[in-house]
Design an enzyme around this catalytic site. Structure first.
Site, PDB file in Angstrom:
ATOM      1  N   ASN A 196      -0.490 -18.052   4.054  1.00  0.00           N
ATOM      2  CA  ASN A 196      -1.304 -18.009   3.017  1.00  0.00           C
ATOM      3  C   ASN A 196      -1.732 -16.406   2.800  1.00  0.00           C
ATOM      4  O   ASN A 196      -2.896 -16.193   2.633  1.00  0.00           O
ATOM      5  CB  ASN A 196      -2.575 -18.700   3.622  1.00  0.00           C
ATOM      6  CG  ASN A 196      -3.050 -18.159   4.540  1.00  0.00           C
ATOM      7  OD1 ASN A 196      -2.477 -17.385   5.505  1.00  0.00           O
ATOM      8  ND2 ASN A 196      -4.640 -18.646   5.052  1.00  0.00           N
ATOM      9  N   HIS A 415      -6.182   5.129  -0.596  1.00  0.00           N
ATOM     10  CA  HIS A 415      -5.648   4.714  -2.033  1.00  0.00           C
ATOM     11  C   HIS A 415      -5.360   3.354  -1.735  1.00  0.00           C
ATOM     12  O   HIS A 415      -4.089   3.105  -1.226  1.00  0.00           O
ATOM     13  CB  HIS A 415      -4.674   5.624  -2.152  1.00  0.00           C
ATOM     14  CG  HIS A 415      -4.820   7.018  -2.535  1.00  0.00           C
ATOM     15  ND1 HIS A 415      -4.022   8.055  -2.352  1.00  0.00           N
ATOM     16  CD2 HIS A 415      -6.002   7.513  -3.002  1.00  0.00           C
ATOM     17  CE1 HIS A 415      -4.509   9.154  -2.607  1.00  0.00           C
ATOM     18  NE2 HIS A 415      -5.857   8.995  -2.911  1.00  0.00           N
ATOM     19  N   GLU A 509      -7.779  -7.675  11.217  1.00  0.00           N
ATOM     20  CA  GLU A 509      -8.788  -8.427  10.289  1.00  0.00           C
ATOM     21  C   GLU A 509      -8.347  -9.800  10.078  1.00  0.00           C
ATOM     22  O   GLU A 509      -9.263 -10.824   9.709  1.00  0.00           O
ATOM     23  CB  GLU A 509      -8.458  -7.615   8.799  1.00  0.00           C
ATOM     24  CG  GLU A 509      -6.942  -7.891   8.441  1.00  0.00           C
ATOM     25  CD  GLU A 509      -5.910  -7.000   8.856  1.00  0.00           C
ATOM     26  OE1 GLU A 509      -4.937  -6.701   8.099  1.00  0.00           O
ATOM     27  OE2 GLU A 509      -6.382  -6.037   9.798  1.00  0.00           O
TER      28      GLU A 509
END
Length: 705
Positions: A196, A415, A509
């Protein structure tokens, strides 16, 4: 296969010597590794490798399938040059150690077609005590100028069904959990229904590298590549029946070839690390040694550092990257005002600057500072969405950078390209010039999403050049690059030491937002012996609020607090994030002391013990202070670890501050249970520690006055 190779040895050895070949083998300096070279009676080149007289790589052929030209696979004659011995030591400007020994025996095999076009390709082998690297050279020649490589067919045929630690050969992302299976049981396509991710493409039963294997007799192998420049990344197609790998390059939907080059050129090195135990895999410098020496010279403008940042709070949902869009009637709508959750505000960033300055943390990463975040997720055409010089109205770049300078803290630029490569290319000079103006020397770049232009993949030749060229250009503006969603690390930090770190794995994360339960406790015990062999990792350790009860009760980090501290030593990077929220650190000042003290730049590294996927213990000596720091982590199993402190200096007493799992610690049941004690130690000491399930151990070892 073995019987066939034995028959071939006699015939092919005659063929080699009849062609005037001076030698058919090369050994490592300690003579434990022997690489033999042969030509079949059809002029096909193959090699074998033995380690301490045990066959490691059986008959393995090499060659190239070309587009618009006959393949380069057979019909060769061979000339072998006299082996060359190299024994040198070079200095890392920053890294796991100061002095790197580069000792190997080298041999060059010149292959030339016997008839027809008489095209040439050379193979260069470098054999170290800890493994082998080889690459192809395409010399300048009349009948092979533009080379369109449809496939590189390099074989690695093994002699047993190794226990293998692997992720699928995804052309677009490395953010998968590792599987542990026999080589014969690898099924990369089984990952397809489970993905996913923002981008993924798994076209065949192949694995990404580094892929690490453990044999029945304790032999450890790891396959990877070094010096990936202007070429496609290599995956390894798995032969589950005959137990081997074959190179399979990452391609493009836009071209029938996978690599386009003009002779003369060289390929990346194909690498095989060979050790008798797991710790020696991490201790190996094979990958970085196979890269060219430093081309940038002095880069004293880059300082290894720890850093904080407005990143974790975004993953927890406390704040957001974007500034002023709202969901209205199911559509993203520009309301013309902030929604109140924007993280990169002047006030919030100043809070992180204050915390960093107070706690010996050198930098603050600011994500979500620039316009465009409202428009990129879910949009097909992302070109032109971001610019890299315009801040949101609530982020005063002048004020923030001035404040950081007063506090002695660096601002780390961010960035996010959104994989819109043409937009980023056009703005790089302007963006890097802005950084130089404000004295910013580190940028974290991101490439989330499918690559634009369409049809390209993150790990193909097009993107290899994008990443490398961005870093080379950045050096001209005194900017170091920490790339996310990157190509694999292949040791280029030696050649371009402003390539400081990168993601390239399933990071922290995933614990905050993955629906599959996050990273399991064993994750980094595998990563240390796989991904970390390639180079520095920006993993973002240091989460203190492990259960996320305040924000995401359904998620958590699957380690103990002591494990999180240990990662500052175990997982190497010259830029280490102190990733949790300021308030979570301020509520836990005792364990925060280790993060304040721990170094990021090392003069020595010692791998004290470990087994792939189970546990690892690493000690590192800080360059500036001479202090030692130790980290040890384990998987879901509790275990005892005996530490021999004989790596310490003679006749020296140290104060060791020990951060260890408490008696009732457990990664799920009681992750915050931690004991902290201070003892005196010397090099003569040994001590046994208990690591909890999913636990760890962190020790700060400082010389006593």
């Amino acid at each position: 296969m073995k019987n066939q190779s034995l028959i071939a040895l006699f015939i092919i050895s005659l063929s080699l010597f009849s062609c005037g070949v001076a030698s058919s083998k090369v050994t490592s300096p300690d003579e434990n590794i022997v690489v033999n070279f042969y030509l079949s009676n059809e002029g096909q080149f193959f090699y074998t490798i033995k380690y301490k007289e045990k066959s490691i790589i059986d008959t393995s052929f090499v060659g190239f399938k070309l587009l618009d030209a006959p393949d380069l696979e057979k019909g060769f004659i061979a000339r072998v040059k006299k082996p060359n011995k190299v024994d040198e030591t070079w200095q890392m400007l920053w890294g796991e150690q100061e002095n790197v020994v580069n000792k190997y025996n080298e041999i060059r095999i010149e292959l030339e077609e016997k008839e027809n076009l008489k095209r040439k390709v050379n193979l260069v082998f470098k054999v170290y005590n800890d493994g082998v690297g080889f690459r192809y050279e395409f010399p300048k020649q009349e009948n092979l100028k533009e080379v369109l490589i449809a496939e590189e067919n390099t074989e690695f045929n093994l002699t047993e069904d190794y226990k293998t630690f692997w992720i699928p050969g995804d052309w677009d992302i490395y953010e998968h959990l590792y599987s542990t299976t026999k080589l014969s049981e690898i099924d990369a396509e089984s990952y397809i229904p489970k993905t996913n991710l923002a981008q993924t493409y798994i076209p065949e039963n192949a694995v990404n590298t580094p892929v690490t294997l453990v044999g029945k007799n304790g032999i450890h192998l790891s396959f990877h590549e070094a010096s990936l420049v202007d070429y496609a990344g290599m995956t390894l197609k798995v032969d589950t029946k005959n137990l081997g790998f074959k190179s399979s390059l990452v391609g493009s939907r836009n071209t029938a070839y996978k690599v386009k080059r003009t002779a003369p050129f060289v390929t990346p090195w194909r690498t095989i690390q060979i050790t008798e135990n797991a710790p020696d895999l991490i201790q190996s410098n094979l990958i970085v040694n196979l890269n060219e020496p430093n081309k940038l010279g002095n880069i004293s403008w880059f300082t290894p550092m720890k850093y904080t940042g407005v990143w974790w709070e975004m993953h927890l949902g406390k704040s957001s990257w974007d500034y002023g869009m709202e969901m209205v009637d199911g559509k993203w709508t520009d309301t013309g005002k902030a929604h109140g959750k924007h993280g990169a505000t002047t006030e919030n960033v100043k809070r992180f600057i204050d915390f960093s300055a107070k706690n010996n943390i050198g930098g603050v990463l600011v994500e979500g500072w620039n316009t465009g975040w409202e428009h990129w997720i879910g949009f097909e055409d992302r070109e032109g969405v971001f610019d890299f010089v315009t801040p949101y109205p609530d982020y005063n770049l002048d004020e923030v950078t001035s404040y950081a300078k007063e506090k002695g803290v660096q601002i780390i630029m961010h960035h996010e390209t959104s994989a819109a490569t043409e937009t980023y290319e056009k703005q790089q000079d302007t963006a890097y010039a802005l950084m130089k103006k404000y004295g910013m020397h580190v940028v974290k770049s991101g490439y989330v999403g499918k690559i634009l232009p369409k049809g390209e993949y993150h790990h193909g030749q097009y993107m290899v050049n994008q990443y490398n060229n961005a870093a080379i250009k950045a050096a001209k503006y005194e900017v170091a690059v920490n790339a996310h969603e990157p190509i694999k690390a292949t040791g280029l930090r030696r050649t371009y030491p402003n390539i400081i770190s990168r993601e390239g794995l399933r990071g922290q994360e995933f614990n905050a937002w993955a629906s599959d339960g996050g990273n399991p406790p064993e994750h980094l015990s595998i990563v240390a012996f796989t991904r970390m062999l390639a180079g520095p990792i920006d993993f973002t350790p240091g989460i203190f609020n492990i259960k996320f009860d305040e924000y995401k009760k359904e998620n958590q980090v699957n380690t103990t607090l002591a494990h999180q501290l240990a990662l500052y030593v175990v997982v190497y990077s010259p830029v280490q994030m102190v990733a949790d929220l300021v308030e979570h650190y301020e509520a836990n000042p005792a364990p925060l002391e280790f993060i304040k003290d721990v170094g990021v730049d090392w003069s020595k590294t010692k791998i004290l013990n470990g087994e792939v996927g189970d546990f690892v213990t690493i000690a590192r000596k800080e360059r500036k202070t001479g202090n030692w720091f130790l980290g040890s982590i384990t998987d879901e199993n509790s275990r005892e670890i005996t530490i021999n402190f004989d790596f310490l200096d003679e006749n020296t007493s140290y104060e060791a501050k020990i951060y260890k799992d408490g008696k009732n610690a457990h990664w799920n049941d009681n992750p915050l249970d931690i004991d902290i004690e201070t003892v005196e130690i010397t090099k003569k000491d040994k001590q046994t520690f208990t690591l909890a399930a999913g636990g760890g151990l962190a020790i700060s070892i400082q010389k006593k006055d």
